[in-house]
Structures are given as structure tokens and as C-alpha cells.
Write an enzyme that holds these catalytic residues in place. Sequence first.
Site, PDB file in Angstrom:
ATOM      1  N   TYR A 345       0.877  -1.175   0.000  1.00 19.20           N
ATOM      2  CA  TYR A 345       0.000   0.000   0.000  1.00 19.20           C
ATOM      3  C   TYR A 345       0.909   1.218   0.000  1.00 19.20           C
ATOM      4  O   TYR A 345       1.587   1.491   0.983  1.00 19.20           O
ATOM      5  CB  TYR A 345      -0.928   0.023   1.222  1.00 19.20           C
ATOM      6  CG  TYR A 345      -2.052   1.024   1.040  1.00 19.20           C
ATOM      7  CD1 TYR A 345      -3.287   0.642   0.550  1.00 19.20           C
ATOM      8  CD2 TYR A 345      -1.854   2.380   1.319  1.00 19.20           C
ATOM      9  CE1 TYR A 345      -4.303   1.563   0.335  1.00 19.20           C
ATOM     10  CE2 TYR A 345      -2.862   3.304   1.104  1.00 19.20           C
ATOM     11  CZ  TYR A 345      -4.086   2.881   0.619  1.00 19.20           C
ATOM     12  OH  TYR A 345      -5.089   3.808   0.401  1.00 19.20           O
ATOM     13  N   TYR A 448     -10.172  -3.496   5.750  1.00 17.46           N
ATOM     14  CA  TYR A 448      -9.544  -2.258   6.212  1.00 17.46           C
ATOM     15  C   TYR A 448      -9.530  -2.176   7.750  1.00 17.46           C
ATOM     16  O   TYR A 448      -8.922  -1.276   8.308  1.00 17.46           O
ATOM     17  CB  TYR A 448     -10.307  -1.032   5.707  1.00 17.46           C
ATOM     18  CG  TYR A 448     -10.364  -0.789   4.212  1.00 17.46           C
ATOM     19  CD1 TYR A 448      -9.659  -1.562   3.301  1.00 17.46           C
ATOM     20  CD2 TYR A 448     -11.120   0.266   3.699  1.00 17.46           C
ATOM     21  CE1 TYR A 448      -9.731  -1.308   1.941  1.00 17.46           C
ATOM     22  CE2 TYR A 448     -11.183   0.537   2.341  1.00 17.46           C
ATOM     23  CZ  TYR A 448     -10.497  -0.262   1.463  1.00 17.46           C
ATOM     24  OH  TYR A 448     -10.570  -0.005   0.114  1.00 17.46           O
TER      25      TYR A 448
HETATM   26  C1  LIG Z   1      -8.886   2.799  -1.037  1.00 18.11           C
HETATM   27  S1  LIG Z   1     -10.305   3.296  -1.887  1.00 18.11           S
HETATM   28  C2  LIG Z   1     -10.642   1.917  -2.926  1.00 18.11           C
HETATM   29  C3  LIG Z   1     -10.800   2.332  -4.377  1.00 18.11           C
HETATM   30  C4  LIG Z   1     -12.065   3.049  -4.699  1.00 18.11           C
HETATM   31  N1  LIG Z   1     -13.145   2.099  -4.874  1.00 18.11           N
HETATM   32  C5  LIG Z   1     -11.952   3.937  -5.919  1.00 18.11           C
HETATM   33  O1  LIG Z   1     -12.835   3.926  -6.775  1.00 18.11           O
HETATM   34  O2  LIG Z   1     -10.973   4.677  -6.032  1.00 18.11           O
HETATM   35  C6  LIG Z   1     -11.471   3.192  -0.598  1.00 18.11           C
HETATM   36  C7  LIG Z   1     -12.829   3.698  -0.987  1.00 18.11           C
HETATM   37  O3  LIG Z   1     -13.487   2.760  -1.859  1.00 18.11           O
HETATM   38  C8  LIG Z   1     -14.848   2.575  -1.487  1.00 18.11           C
HETATM   39  N2  LIG Z   1     -15.025   1.206  -0.984  1.00 18.11           N
HETATM   40  C9  LIG Z   1     -14.070   0.318  -0.707  1.00 18.11           C
HETATM   41  N3  LIG Z   1     -14.590  -0.843  -0.269  1.00 18.11           N
HETATM   42  C10 LIG Z   1     -15.914  -0.681  -0.243  1.00 18.11           C
HETATM   43  C11 LIG Z   1     -16.993  -1.510   0.161  1.00 18.11           C
HETATM   44  N4  LIG Z   1     -16.828  -2.746   0.614  1.00 18.11           N
HETATM   45  N5  LIG Z   1     -18.243  -0.983   0.071  1.00 18.11           N
HETATM   46  C12 LIG Z   1     -18.459   0.262  -0.395  1.00 18.11           C
HETATM   47  N6  LIG Z   1     -17.475   1.101  -0.783  1.00 18.11           N
HETATM   48  C13 LIG Z   1     -16.213   0.638  -0.712  1.00 18.11           C
HETATM   49  C14 LIG Z   1     -15.119   3.586  -0.365  1.00 18.11           C
HETATM   50  O4  LIG Z   1     -15.629   4.765  -0.939  1.00 18.11           O
HETATM   51  C15 LIG Z   1     -13.742   3.835   0.220  1.00 18.11           C
HETATM   52  O5  LIG Z   1     -13.628   5.110   0.810  1.00 18.11           O
END
Ligand SMILES: C[S@@+](CC[C@H](N)C(=O)[O-])C[C@H]1O[C@@H](n2cnc3c(N)ncnc32)[C@H](O)[C@@H]1O
Length: 476
Positions: A345, A448
Site C-alpha cells: 500500500y 480495512y
Molecule cells: C482505497 S479506496 C478503494 C478504491 C475506490 N473504490 C476507488 O474507486 O478509487 C477506498 C474507498 O473505496 C470505497 N469502498 C471500498 N470498499 C468498499 C466496500 N466494501 N463498500 C463500499 N465502498 C467501498 C469507499 O468509498 C472507500 O472510501
Amino acid sequence: MMSVRERARKAFQATRALGLPDQEVTPVLEHLLKLFNNNWDLIESEDYRALIDAYFELKENKGEDNRKNVVGDYGESSRLPKRLCLQDSEDQASPIKGSARQILSPEEHGKPSSVNLQQGATFLNKKDSSSSGCSNSCKKPQQQPVTWEKNRPLHIINDITKGTENVKISLVGEIGKQELPKFTYMRDNIIYQDAYVHISLARVADEDCCSGCSGDCLSVSIPCACAHETGGEFAYTTDGQLRDKFLKACISMKQDPEGHDSVYCQDCPLERLKNEYKPEKCKGHLVRKFIKECWRKCGCNMQCGNRVVQRGITCKLQVFWTREGKGWGVKTLQDLPKGTFVCEYVGEILTNTELFERNLKGSGNEKHTYPVTLDADWGSERVLKDEEALCLDATFCGNVARFINHRCFDANLIDIPVEVETPDRHYYHLALFTTRDVRASEELTWDYGIDFNDDEHPIKAFKCCCRSAFCRDVKR
Ligand SMILES: C[S@@+](CC[C@H](N)C(=O)[O-])C[C@H]1O[C@@H](n2cnc3c(N)ncnc32)[C@H](O)[C@@H]1O
């Protein structure tokens, strides 16, 4: 040079891994070979992407009943499947660029002609159930292979890493349907401003390295000093995977934190952020297991089996648009055995205060967040100075891991702290390893560690759409 027979065998191996029957793949393969003038490199690039997409497009167009007529469906046309619209970030050389340009007609190219991954992304999260459209009633215990459902033109960036990684990492989305991510790809962590990360050889004590070793530390019968951290046994096997016992212990800790030791800060940086003047008592931080890799003061070479994370990504990965409302996600394009290192990460190294200030500057409406707290050492005796309470923020700069989504409890990846350059544990690398065998095309996820009930946390939790049978976001 591989024979045609061998190349065909490998192509079928790849499509079989996705459950595609050989008899249906054969005519599609024959057609593409004709189209590409028998250039197998174009078939093989991106893990047989052209072949797989052509197969799915045909299937979607014709439906189940017409499958037998698959050859005739392409006829004598010299078109590429229209879902394949190839693009590069401007400074990348794509293996299929030349041929794609020759073959695609302008309307098949779709609208956008170049892609920049720029800086300037958003930050804070919003509990936004309307956009995700998911509920906890749609739970599935296992992660499923990811495939494209609709017959829409695809948008492909050949390599989001811009050549900085050992492997190319592609991005596939549907043109006009979603915004491309805006961030700067970075292979390694970088200090933003105030973080104190002191890397010097003088700080590495003799007992923290193996200057007397040579070659590969894993090949000697008595493990060297670098194995002390992991109980006198290296964390890795000679195959480069995590040792099963070590992995099991890490998973058990992650899945059952209450059953493991926690340490409590005298003055918790997280609580200080929540309430600077009257911080609450520390809620505790899990005592994490660390991997310790050999490094520059060690006598071994770069191919030493105890240098896995520092050698970087070797798996074939792809960023794709998820369907469950999670935004972008990452899938593997190859089978990954249990205990495989996938990626680190990577982000900017910020103090917690800097992160807090960034949060304040944000609008508060940002959908996705990208910070990870490096709190594995927060419970040690001394009081942590502000410049030592660190996190990684991949909002503006990061690697492919910034796209990996969360899954409660039974994720197929686990994050493990790794000591490489410095024995100071307030800074370390966070590496992601597979928790089980993962099949090609499965989405990669990690837990997470969010407490979905902690409404006080400086970063608001999202509404979880992980679909795990063990999802912790049960309140909403
Ligand atoms: C590290 S980023 C992951 C990449 C993100 N999905 C993107 O489009 O850039 C983390 C964000 O992804 C979304 N996310 C990750 N896991 C999720 C889950 N299980 N359910 C809903 N949203 C999720 C949330 O908005 C979170 O704040």
C-alpha cells in the site's frame, strides 16, 4: 520461441480458468489470428484480453442459443470487437497500439483520445447509500470472478504505472460511464512534509542485519539475524510465498482481534485528533506481527529469498469498475497461490495532524478515501511525538493498492507490516498478501479493519457493499 501448439495450449489454459469451453473459444481464436495476421503477441498481451473480450462480446450479442454459429458471426469482417478500445497514458508504448490503430475505424475508437492520470483527487468519504444502491440483503459468501456484463465500448489504459513497476497494470472501464481516476502513480512511499522517517545505515544495529551472509539467506541451514523477528524462521518459503504458520497467525489476529494482545498508548494520537483538549483514553492497538526483510547492510544479494516486498509487484493485475457501487477495484489476471505477495500500500507519508488538516480542507462530500494509519507501534512505552504518528495517504499519489476495496472478515488479501530500511517501527511498509488461493479474474480485497459503529472516527466510514456473509456494517 514457443511453438504455435504451445501458444494455443496456453491460450486455452487461460480461457479455461475463466470457465470458457474450448469448443466456443476455438472459432474466436481462429478469427482473431486471421485478423491479427497470426501475431500471437496481440492475442497474448494483457493476459489474453483481446480473446476474452471477443468471446464475451460475441456471447452477449448473440445470446446463448446462437453459440454454435460463432464463426459466421464475425464473417469476413476485419473489425476488432467493438468493446476493445485501446488507449495509453501518453508516454506509454502499448504492444497493441499500432495494430489497433490500423484496424479500428474512427467510430469504433470511441470519444476520448488520450488519458492523463493527473493530480487533484478528492478526499473525504460520505455515507452515501443512494449512489451505491447496495444493501446487506444481497450477501454472497465467496468472491466471484469478475467479467463484463454489458455490451459497451471499453476504455483501456495499457499501463497506469507509466512504466514504474516491473509489470504493466491496465485499467478497464466503460467509456462515458465513469470518470477516470485522477492521481499520480508512485511506486514507493514518499514523505509529504512533516513526517519523521530517519533512514540511515548507522541506525541499523548489527543484530538487525546479516552483514556476514552472502547469496540467499533462505538457502543456509541456520537462519541469520534477519529471521529473529519472525521467531528464528524466515517469514517466506523458498518459493517466495509466506510461510503457512506465519500467515495463519496473521489472519487469526485480523479476524479475532479481541482474542489477541492489544497495547494502549499513554496519549493516543488518534484520540488527540478527535478531541485535542480532552482526548479520551486509548482504545488499544493490536500488537501486529512484522516481517523483517534483509536490506542494504545485509551481505546477501537482491535475489535473496528474504527480499520479497522490496522487489515490487510481479503479479498481473488490472483496475476495473466494480458493479456493486464500490467504484474502481482491482482484480488479478492470474491464479495466485495462498501467501503470495501482491503489492504494497503506497502513498504519501503524513503525520496524523497533516491528515486531519487535509480532511478539513476537503469538501466533506468526497466519495472515496485513501488513508491508512501506521499504528502497529503506537502502544510502545514512550509517548509518540506528533511527527512520529504516521499514516499513508494515497489520495493524490499512490500505487495500484489505492484501488483495492474493502471486504469484511473473509477478504482474499491481508495487510502485514514489513520492516525494511529502518528498525524505527513508527514507519514501516504495509504489504498485501493472499489469504487463500485466488483464481484469475477474482476481485482482490482486504479488510480495512473499519469499525462501522465508530461515529467519532475522524474519517467517516462508507456504507459497506462487500457482500460478505460476515459484513460488519449491519446497523444501516
Ligand atoms: C482505497 S479506496 C478503494 C478504491 C475506490 N473504490 C476507488 O474507486 O478509487 C477506498 C474507498 O473505496 C470505497 N469502498 C471500498 N470498499 C468498499 C466496500 N466494501 N463498500 C463500499 N465502498 C467501498 C469507499 O468509498 C472507500 O472510501
